[in-house]
Design a protein around this motif. Structure first.
Motif, PDB file in Angstrom:
ATOM      1  N   LYS A 131       0.842  -1.208   0.000  1.00  0.00           N
ATOM      2  CA  LYS A 131       0.000   0.000   0.000  1.00  0.00           C
ATOM      3  C   LYS A 131       0.876   1.256   0.000  1.00  0.00           C
ATOM      4  O   LYS A 131       1.610   1.486   0.945  1.00  0.00           O
TER       5      LYS A 131
ATOM      6  N   GLU B  19       1.442  -4.909   3.722  1.00  0.00           N
ATOM      7  CA  GLU B  19       0.380  -5.101   4.716  1.00  0.00           C
ATOM      8  C   GLU B  19       0.259  -6.559   5.166  1.00  0.00           C
ATOM      9  O   GLU B  19      -0.732  -7.231   4.867  1.00  0.00           O
TER      10      GLU B  19
ATOM     11  N   ASP C  23      -2.632   6.257   9.013  1.00  0.00           N
ATOM     12  CA  ASP C  23      -4.069   5.946   8.920  1.00  0.00           C
ATOM     13  C   ASP C  23      -4.797   6.970   8.054  1.00  0.00           C
ATOM     14  O   ASP C  23      -5.786   6.636   7.397  1.00  0.00           O
TER      15      ASP C  23
ATOM     16  N   THR D 290      -5.032   3.465   5.597  1.00  0.00           N
ATOM     17  CA  THR D 290      -4.669   2.167   6.165  1.00  0.00           C
ATOM     18  C   THR D 290      -5.158   2.148   7.616  1.00  0.00           C
ATOM     19  O   THR D 290      -5.872   3.068   8.048  1.00  0.00           O
TER      20      THR D 290
ATOM     21  N   THR E 289      -3.185   1.103  10.897  1.00  0.00           N
ATOM     22  CA  THR E 289      -1.921   0.510  11.341  1.00  0.00           C
ATOM     23  C   THR E 289      -1.951   0.111  12.806  1.00  0.00           C
ATOM     24  O   THR E 289      -2.537   0.799  13.634  1.00  0.00           O
TER      25      THR E 289
ATOM     26  N   SER F 180       4.355  -3.881   7.614  1.00  0.00           N
ATOM     27  CA  SER F 180       3.240  -3.692   8.548  1.00  0.00           C
ATOM     28  C   SER F 180       2.902  -5.065   9.101  1.00  0.00           C
ATOM     29  O   SER F 180       2.545  -5.973   8.357  1.00  0.00           O
TER      30      SER F 180
ATOM     31  N   HIS G 141      -2.855  -6.226  11.734  1.00  0.00           N
ATOM     32  CA  HIS G 141      -4.001  -5.381  11.385  1.00  0.00           C
ATOM     33  C   HIS G 141      -4.369  -4.515  12.590  1.00  0.00           C
ATOM     34  O   HIS G 141      -4.445  -5.020  13.715  1.00  0.00           O
TER      35      HIS G 141
END
Ligand SMILES: *Cc1c(COP(=O)(O)O)cnc(C)c1O
Ligand SMILES: [Zn+2]
Length: 445
Positions: A101, A119, A361, A365, A367, A397, A400
């Motif tokens: 991403k 991710e 974020d 995303t 994070t 990353s 989640h």
């Protein structure tokens, strides 16, 4: 089901090079000669007999498949992971093949050529631990099929390893036991192994205390140890590096930044890049940065002393709970990797990690705090010009953000201890009246 690994071989070898080697189908975690960790050693000669272009073609064609197990990002690299494992014994939940991403606004603000998040937490149980656990649990399934009397698989965990272990074991119908430090994992992390039917032991200690106990308990050879000192997991986790290069058209970024606790994942990432390089799929290595929370930073302390001997520390409570580790098991292999990759180590305060996560974020995303540690490290390394302007940077990353809802809520309510929330975005509490709503929307866009 065909086994594309047929014809290739891998075995355990002592990671400190004392010469000890043995079969992957032994129940063994350390070198019996010198006590070091083991690593999985591949027959690179045999793998090299297939040209780099053909490996790329195979890996890419499997990305297009939709049936497990080879549609899995990890098992799409079957030959490089655990070649002799029969495809029929693979326990896959569809791990890997995760987005890379881009964070173009943050990259621009920092003066970077690119900044992208791999991710790895977009995964069945929500963390990169799935990438390694599929390999370990598949190997256990195979060992049991070969008649090795393994009753159950056990791990100590800061939350994500136990979620992964219990899910894969549940899929395979193998009992699992998880050792968790009481009150030190998130609610989501605690409930995952409970839901998957693991025997959950909540112990009044920290991760390091759980780790010690699980090592003692798994001296009973009927209980298989699933922590990352078990190098089968490293084989799955190294695929993060392979998939990242594949995403980038087989061109590694200038820097890869990864949060580190027990340091297995940093070692795995390095191993993936080394294998790609040795096999001719990439022509240079990226530089590596390992990021730790300031409250649990034994690697940072060692790095500042020119990679002095590890001094185990008491890890203090940090929002980055999955890396709250004071005595990392994979310290030596991580240092070896950092040396090989001209690597650096950086740490982040609670405020830095939380604000960096919130910043990412805002680009869509979600994070986790550990990814926040890595992003804060990027900010600091850019500010110190260790990462040069214009560089391409990939951040691993690791989980989640949905597993860490309390962290997010606390940040946006500005109630986290030791955090100054610079980007708090609390909900506006309004009466249900059109005038008040219109007023609240007046300043949008
Ligand atoms: C396990 C974990 C880490 C740290 O990985 P190590 O291999 O222990 O260094 C980082 N982030 C998350 C979310 C994790 O679950
Ligand atoms: Zn040895």
């Amino acid at each position: 089901m065909s086994t594309p690994g047929a014809g290739f071989r891998a075995e355990y070898a002592c990671s400190e090079g004392c010469g000890f080697r043995t079969s992957l189908w032994e129940v063994i975690y350390r070198c019996p000669r010198c006590g070091s960790l083991l690593e999985v050693s591949h027959d690179l000669e045999a793998l090299r007999a297939v040209p780099a272009a053909e490996w790329k073609r195979r890996f890419e064609s499997r990305f297009g498949q939709s049936r497990l197990p080879h549609a899995s990002g990890v098992w799409g690299k079957h030959e490089w992971v655990c070649p002799e494992l029969p495809a029929g014994d693979i326990v896959s939940l569809g791990e890997g093949r995760v987005p890379l991403k881009p964070l173009p606004r943050m990259a621009k603000e920092l003066g970077l050529g690119s900044l992208e998040l791999k991710e790895c937490g977009v995964s069945p149980t929500g963390s990169f631990k799935d990438w390694g656990m599929t390999v370990l649990v598949s190997a256990v399934k195979h060992l049991r099929a070969r008649g090795v009397p393994l009753r159950a698989v056990a791990c100590a965990s800061t939350g994500d390893t136990s979620a992964a272990l219990s899910a894969y074991c549940a899929a395979a119908g193998i009992p699992s036991v998880v050792f968790l430090p009481k009150d030190k994992v998130s609610l989501a992390q605690l409930v995952q192994p409970i839901a998957n039917g693991a025997r959950v032991l909540s112990l009044d200690t920290d991760f390091d205390g759980c780790m010690k106990l699980v090592q003692q308990v798994t001296e009973d050879r009927g209980l298989y140890l699933a922590n990352s000192m078990n190098s089968l997991r490293i084989e799955g986790q190294k695929v993060v590096a392979i998939e990242l290069c594949q995403d980038l058209g087989w061109e590694p970024p200038d820097w890869v930044v990864i949060p580190g606790g027990n340091l297995g994942n940093a070692s795995a990432l390095g191993k993936g890049f080394q294998m790609l390089h040795a096999m001719g799929l990439i022509s240079r290595l990226p530089r590596l940065a390992v990021a730790q929370a300031e409250r649990a930073n034994p690697l940072v302390r060692s790095f500042r002393g020119g990679f002095s001997e590890l001094e185990p520390m008491k890890a203090e409570r940090t929002l980055a709970s999955a890396i709250q580790i004071g005595n990392p098991v994979s310290f030596r292999r991580a240092v070896r990797m950092l040396r090989a990759f001209d690597g650096v180590v950086e740490d982040a305060t609670e405020s830095e990690l939380a604000n960096a996560a919130a910043r990412a974020d805002l680009e869509g995303t979600f994070t986790c705090p550990h990814t926040g540690v890595a992003l804060a490290a990027v900010e600091k390394l850019v500010a110190r010009k260790v990462i040069a302007p214009g560089a391409s940077v990939a951040v691993v990353s690791t989980a989640h953000g949905l597993k860490f809802a309390d962290f997010k809520v606390g940040y946006h309510r500005a109630t986290l201890a030791d955090v100054q929330s610079q980007r708090a975005n609390p909900p506006l509490e309004l009466p249900a009246e059109l005038g008040a709503v219109r007023e609240a929307l007046a300043s949008l866009g």
